[in-house]
Write an enzyme that holds these catalytic residues in place. Sequence first.
Site, PDB file in Angstrom:
ATOM      1  N   TYR A 166      -8.347  -1.594  17.226  1.00  9.92           N
ATOM      2  CA  TYR A 166      -7.764  -2.862  17.652  1.00  9.92           C
ATOM      3  C   TYR A 166      -6.713  -3.229  16.848  1.00  9.92           C
ATOM      4  O   TYR A 166      -5.620  -3.548  17.771  1.00  9.92           O
ATOM      5  CB  TYR A 166      -8.748  -4.103  16.390  1.00  9.92           C
ATOM      6  CG  TYR A 166      -8.452  -5.354  16.411  1.00  9.92           C
ATOM      7  CD1 TYR A 166      -8.861  -6.353  16.813  1.00  9.92           C
ATOM      8  CD2 TYR A 166      -7.616  -5.286  14.874  1.00  9.92           C
ATOM      9  CE1 TYR A 166      -7.824  -7.388  16.377  1.00  9.92           C
ATOM     10  CE2 TYR A 166      -7.153  -6.953  14.802  1.00  9.92           C
ATOM     11  CZ  TYR A 166      -7.343  -8.054  15.426  1.00  9.92           C
ATOM     12  OH  TYR A 166      -6.986  -9.034  14.927  1.00  9.92           O
ATOM     13  N   LYS A 170      -3.773  -3.959  18.892  1.00 11.44           N
ATOM     14  CA  LYS A 170      -3.151  -5.772  18.722  1.00 11.44           C
ATOM     15  C   LYS A 170      -0.875  -5.026  18.578  1.00 11.44           C
ATOM     16  O   LYS A 170       0.099  -5.419  18.884  1.00 11.44           O
ATOM     17  CB  LYS A 170      -2.621  -5.840  17.574  1.00 11.44           C
ATOM     18  CG  LYS A 170      -4.212  -6.717  17.270  1.00 11.44           C
ATOM     19  CD  LYS A 170      -3.874  -7.774  18.168  1.00 11.44           C
ATOM     20  CE  LYS A 170      -4.666  -9.234  18.079  1.00 11.44           C
ATOM     21  NZ  LYS A 170      -4.802 -10.421  18.824  1.00 11.44           N
TER      22      LYS A 170
HETATM   23  N1  LIG Z   1      -7.957 -14.596  11.186  1.00 12.50           N
HETATM   24  C1  LIG Z   1      -7.171 -13.677  11.274  1.00 12.50           C
HETATM   25  O1  LIG Z   1      -6.529 -13.772   9.613  1.00 12.50           O
HETATM   26  C2  LIG Z   1      -6.267 -12.952  12.209  1.00 12.50           C
HETATM   27  C3  LIG Z   1      -5.495 -12.057  11.567  1.00 12.50           C
HETATM   28  C4  LIG Z   1      -4.824 -11.056  12.278  1.00 12.50           C
HETATM   29  C5  LIG Z   1      -4.842 -11.560  14.122  1.00 12.50           C
HETATM   30  N2  LIG Z   1      -5.053 -12.929  14.319  1.00 12.50           N
HETATM   31  C6  LIG Z   1      -5.619 -12.785  15.752  1.00 12.50           C
HETATM   32  O2  LIG Z   1      -5.958 -13.919  15.523  1.00 12.50           O
HETATM   33  C7  LIG Z   1      -5.978 -13.913  17.051  1.00 12.50           C
HETATM   34  C8  LIG Z   1      -7.422 -15.582  16.773  1.00 12.50           C
HETATM   35  O3  LIG Z   1      -8.323 -15.246  15.782  1.00 12.50           O
HETATM   36  P1  LIG Z   1      -9.649 -15.656  14.899  1.00 12.50           P
HETATM   37  O4  LIG Z   1      -9.071 -15.359  13.596  1.00 12.50           O
HETATM   38  O5  LIG Z   1      -9.146 -17.941  15.138  1.00 12.50           O
HETATM   39  O6  LIG Z   1     -11.162 -15.286  15.978  1.00 12.50           O
HETATM   40  P2  LIG Z   1     -11.904 -15.725  16.116  1.00 12.50           P
HETATM   41  O7  LIG Z   1     -13.455 -15.474  16.453  1.00 12.50           O
HETATM   42  O8  LIG Z   1     -12.242 -17.310  15.553  1.00 12.50           O
HETATM   43  O9  LIG Z   1     -11.433 -16.982  17.327  1.00 12.50           O
HETATM   44  C9  LIG Z   1     -10.895 -15.939  18.811  1.00 12.50           C
HETATM   45  C10 LIG Z   1     -11.495 -16.481  19.954  1.00 12.50           C
HETATM   46  O10 LIG Z   1     -11.570 -15.513  20.782  1.00 12.50           O
HETATM   47  C11 LIG Z   1     -12.491 -15.788  22.302  1.00 12.50           C
HETATM   48  N3  LIG Z   1     -12.271 -14.091  22.579  1.00 12.50           N
HETATM   49  C12 LIG Z   1     -13.401 -12.948  22.818  1.00 12.50           C
HETATM   50  N4  LIG Z   1     -13.032 -12.192  24.081  1.00 12.50           N
HETATM   51  C13 LIG Z   1     -12.564 -13.660  25.083  1.00 12.50           C
HETATM   52  C14 LIG Z   1     -12.169 -13.089  26.141  1.00 12.50           C
HETATM   53  N5  LIG Z   1     -12.424 -11.916  26.910  1.00 12.50           N
HETATM   54  N6  LIG Z   1     -11.535 -13.978  26.542  1.00 12.50           N
HETATM   55  C15 LIG Z   1     -11.130 -15.251  26.318  1.00 12.50           C
HETATM   56  N7  LIG Z   1     -11.557 -15.943  24.868  1.00 12.50           N
HETATM   57  C16 LIG Z   1     -11.681 -14.776  24.587  1.00 12.50           C
HETATM   58  C17 LIG Z   1     -13.640 -15.656  21.337  1.00 12.50           C
HETATM   59  O11 LIG Z   1     -15.161 -16.015  21.444  1.00 12.50           O
HETATM   60  C18 LIG Z   1     -13.577 -16.268  20.025  1.00 12.50           C
HETATM   61  O12 LIG Z   1     -13.367 -17.811  20.000  1.00 12.50           O
HETATM   62  C19 LIG Z   1      -6.947 -12.928  17.574  1.00 12.50           C
HETATM   63  O13 LIG Z   1      -6.399 -12.363  18.704  1.00 12.50           O
HETATM   64  C20 LIG Z   1      -7.349 -12.906  16.386  1.00 12.50           C
HETATM   65  O14 LIG Z   1      -7.244 -10.752  15.870  1.00 12.50           O
HETATM   66  C21 LIG Z   1      -6.535 -12.797  13.496  1.00 12.50           C
END
Ligand SMILES: NC(=O)c1ccc[n+]([C@@H]2O[C@H](COP(=O)([O-])OP(=O)(O)OC[C@H]3O[C@@H](n4cnc5c(N)ncnc54)[C@H](O)[C@@H]3O)[C@@H](O)[C@H]2O)c1
Length: 320
Positions: A166, A170
Amino acid sequence: MSKIDFSGQVAVVTGAGGALGSAFCRELARRGAAIVANDLGGEPTGEGTSHGYADAVVDILREGGARAIANYDTVATAAGGQAIIDAALSAYGRVDIVISNAGNQRNGAFGTLTEEDIESVYAVHAKGAFNVCQPAYREMVRQGYGRILLVSSQSGVFGNPFRANYGSAKTALIGLMNVIAQEAPDGVVVNTLFPNAQGGRLGGTPLSERPDVAFLTAAGERSRHFIDGMKPEFVAALACYMASRQCDRSQHMYSVLGGKYSRLFVGLTEGWYSPGPDAPSCDDIMANIDRIDDRSHYDVPLSGLDEMDTVLKARRALGL
Ligand SMILES: NC(=O)c1ccc[n+]([C@@H]2O[C@H](COP(=O)([O-])OP(=O)(O)OC[C@H]3O[C@@H](n4cnc5c(N)ncnc54)[C@H](O)[C@@H]3O)[C@@H](O)[C@H]2O)c1
């Protein structure tokens, strides 16, 4: 200063059913954007599909009076990425904003990650950004306007244990941003967001079953002090600025954690210059390693050519 407004603009948000994606959609729509809410649904690992995630966001947006459509294609294939952008074009005739946000996770200690763990995470995060942004970028170049926002993670750029797949996928987004930003015509900007928020499904495995439990517990101890700032809305405020007409910066990286907003950059220490003509020995490197490491003076090159300028600066400093 004019308020940020997305009236007449079309935004594509991938992973729109998640914690961050839905917050992005709500704020973009509240300020007038028409939305394509993409979400494959399924498990946090990326397995399975479900229309429920995208549909739930679209219901909320429409209840609030916004124009919104759901899309269920995967970002993990070129055909899926094209279909997501085609959905925007056929519904609204343009695409102004892409937030490449969809995400899965398959965490594990570096020595235990399987090929499937690595490929599935790379397919969604690294290749997924290509798959969605390429067709959008072509359209943005044609119309002379666009905002691309890549959602990265501190897990790679700073590092968090048990996320080698991951974190590295990223971090690939930084390189992607740098190159697109340098190729893009005026009017098309690309930036990278490093979010932190609670409420996402990523990492939903019970703590007792996770190999990284000690690390997470330590992170939890620290995060207890800034819990309010971990609401997805704190990230959405930054994302919406970065997606706006008013954001004319390109190739910038911004982080938000617990209510603190910062610019993130890649620096190059002033270092030690060995003018040649003969290459220094490894003993010379050892003798100068503290100077090479010294972060008290540094440059922030924004291209490969910029780094060459730092060498010219070092030559000038030696009177060469
Ligand atoms: N939440 C955090 O603290 C955090 C920190 C760093 C990075 N991120 C990044 O932010 C983004 C959103 O994170 P989040 O916390 O809302 O996660 P989340 O799991 O709530 O949302 C991610 C969404 O992406 C969808 N998804 C997964 N694979 C997919 C695909 N192949 N095609 C289309 N949709 C797909 C999932 O169904 C899910 O609804 C992600 O890229 C995550 O890596 C989040």
